[in-house]
Motif scaffolding. Structure first.
Motif, PDB file in Angstrom:
ATOM      1  N   GLY A   1      -1.560  23.943 -19.730  1.00 23.73           N
ATOM      2  CA  GLY A   1      -2.281  22.904 -19.013  1.00 23.73           C
ATOM      3  C   GLY A   1      -3.445  23.363 -18.163  1.00 23.73           C
ATOM      4  O   GLY A   1      -4.095  22.545 -17.503  1.00 23.73           O
ATOM      5  N   GLY A   2      -3.748  24.656 -18.149  1.00 22.13           N
ATOM      6  CA  GLY A   2      -4.905  25.155 -17.419  1.00 22.13           C
ATOM      7  C   GLY A   2      -6.174  25.011 -18.248  1.00 22.13           C
ATOM      8  O   GLY A   2      -6.166  24.481 -19.355  1.00 22.13           O
ATOM      9  N   ARG A   3      -7.278  25.516 -17.688  1.00 22.36           N
ATOM     10  CA  ARG A   3      -8.559  25.396 -18.378  1.00 22.36           C
ATOM     11  C   ARG A   3      -9.278  26.733 -18.392  1.00 22.36           C
ATOM     12  O   ARG A   3      -9.355  27.425 -17.370  1.00 22.36           O
ATOM     13  N   VAL A   4      -9.810  27.078 -19.560  1.00 18.43           N
ATOM     14  CA  VAL A   4     -10.532  28.336 -19.776  1.00 18.43           C
ATOM     15  C   VAL A   4     -11.960  28.000 -20.174  1.00 18.43           C
ATOM     16  O   VAL A   4     -12.194  27.098 -20.983  1.00 18.43           O
ATOM     17  N   GLU A   5     -12.909  28.736 -19.595  1.00 18.09           N
ATOM     18  CA  GLU A   5     -14.322  28.518 -19.923  1.00 18.09           C
ATOM     19  C   GLU A   5     -15.045  29.850 -20.043  1.00 18.09           C
ATOM     20  O   GLU A   5     -14.604  30.863 -19.487  1.00 18.09           O
ATOM     21  N   LYS A   6     -16.188  29.804 -20.741  1.00 20.70           N
ATOM     22  CA  LYS A   6     -17.136  30.908 -20.666  1.00 20.70           C
ATOM     23  C   LYS A   6     -17.790  30.784 -19.301  1.00 20.70           C
ATOM     24  O   LYS A   6     -18.536  29.842 -19.041  1.00 20.70           O
ATOM     25  N   PHE A   7     -17.516  31.726 -18.417  1.00 15.76           N
ATOM     26  CA  PHE A   7     -17.859  31.596 -17.008  1.00 15.76           C
ATOM     27  C   PHE A   7     -19.375  31.604 -16.809  1.00 15.76           C
ATOM     28  O   PHE A   7     -20.081  32.483 -17.318  1.00 15.76           O
TER      29      PHE A   7
ATOM     30  N   GLN B   1     -12.874  33.104 -18.522  1.00 12.84           N
ATOM     31  CA  GLN B   1     -11.818  33.239 -17.530  1.00 12.84           C
ATOM     32  C   GLN B   1     -11.116  31.902 -17.304  1.00 12.84           C
ATOM     33  O   GLN B   1     -11.591  30.851 -17.741  1.00 12.84           O
ATOM     34  N   VAL B   2      -9.959  31.976 -16.637  1.00 14.38           N
ATOM     35  CA  VAL B   2      -9.198  30.789 -16.286  1.00 14.38           C
ATOM     36  C   VAL B   2      -9.866  30.147 -15.070  1.00 14.38           C
ATOM     37  O   VAL B   2      -9.841  30.719 -13.974  1.00 14.38           O
ATOM     38  N   VAL B   3     -10.461  28.988 -15.266  1.00 13.83           N
ATOM     39  CA  VAL B   3     -11.151  28.324 -14.157  1.00 13.83           C
ATOM     40  C   VAL B   3     -10.253  27.303 -13.459  1.00 13.83           C
ATOM     41  O   VAL B   3     -10.523  26.916 -12.320  1.00 13.83           O
ATOM     42  N   GLU B   4      -9.205  26.856 -14.133  1.00 13.38           N
ATOM     43  CA  GLU B   4      -8.184  26.010 -13.507  1.00 13.38           C
ATOM     44  C   GLU B   4      -6.831  26.511 -13.970  1.00 13.38           C
ATOM     45  O   GLU B   4      -6.540  26.527 -15.167  1.00 13.38           O
ATOM     46  N   LYS B   5      -6.005  26.946 -13.028  1.00 13.29           N
ATOM     47  CA  LYS B   5      -4.690  27.468 -13.395  1.00 13.29           C
ATOM     48  C   LYS B   5      -3.713  26.324 -13.633  1.00 13.29           C
ATOM     49  O   LYS B   5      -3.869  25.236 -13.088  1.00 13.29           O
ATOM     50  N   PRO B   6      -2.684  26.557 -14.456  1.00 11.98           N
ATOM     51  CA  PRO B   6      -1.651  25.538 -14.620  1.00 11.98           C
ATOM     52  C   PRO B   6      -0.915  25.283 -13.308  1.00 11.98           C
ATOM     53  O   PRO B   6      -0.837  26.174 -12.445  1.00 11.98           O
TER      54      PRO B   6
END
Length: 225
Positions: free
Chosen positions: A105-111, A138-143
């Motif tokens: 449920g977290g979110r990963v992006e090209k930072f 990187q993980v920009v929003e953790k679960p």
């Protein structure tokens, strides 16, 4: 204890003769700790029969993005969710850190801030810990169920702990200085020159790979870091 290595990418061919595959780096990192290993190349759609096929799972790094539309990513997320629910301990490194967060449920992006390459000093519960990194994603929003246990001005969610079920780290404790040097040479073409120069200057500075090896080992055997 039987550890299944889920290999999510292939090491650069130029580095394989000297350093081996990603799975070899982890076997070396965790050598002498009572583990035996089996590797599944999930990046090539080679998956274990079940989430209970090993006593613990280690998810490697990869040049791929967790958000990419690639065949192996949905079944890997599904596998990790099953392992998590079955309470089989999971350790994730770099891409492994990202894909588990995304699966839960977290979110990963090209930072947008760019790359982190070479030696970085993380705030690990108020204590500095130096490790090598090589990432833009990187993980920009953790679960919700994850606790942030290490951070960095460049990378807020540098390490996450999911109770006694999973422990994941953005940095690469399996990368020693010679490997970073090899990446600078063979995979540095997309990285800004000033960051490569800084990474080269950091090659002689110490990193705490052994400390992370201890934490990974404790997590697998005792469910704590």
């Amino acid at each position: 204890m039987h550890i299944g290595i889920l290999q999510t990418g292939h090491a650069p061919e130029a580095l394989q003769p000297e350093h081996g595959l990603y799975s070899d780096l982890f076997e070396t990192l965790l050598a002498g700790r009572g583990f035996d290993f089996t590797t599944w190349n999930v990046v090539d759609m080679e998956f274990p029969e079940s989430a209970t096929a090993a006593d613990g799972w280690l998810v490697t790094g990869s040049r791929h993005g967790a958000y990419e539309d690639l065949p192996f990513i949905p079944p890997l997320e599904d596998f990790l969710r099953k392992a998590y629910e079955a309470q089989i301990p999971i350790v994730g490194i770099c891409f492994g850190h990202q894909i588990l967060a995304q699966a839960l449920g977290g979110r990963v992006e090209k930072f947008a801030g760019g790359w982190a390459v070479g030696r970085q000093v993380y705030d690990w519960g108020g204590e500095p810990v130096a490790l090598n990194a090589w990432h833009q994603d990187q993980v920009v929003e953790k679960p919700q169920q994850a606790e942030r246990i290490a951070t960095h001005p460049f990378c807020e969610n540098a390490a996450l702990l999911y109770g006694d079920r999973a422990f994941t780290v953005q940095a690469h404790p399996e990368f020693a200085a010679p490997y970073i040097e090899g990446l600078i040479t063979h995979r540095g073409d997309k990285v800004p020159d000033d960051l490569l120069t800084k990474a080269r200057h950091g090659l002689t500075e110490p990193v705490e790979n052994a400390r992370l090896a201890d934490s990974i080992s404790r997590f697998f055997t005792e469910r704590r870091i």
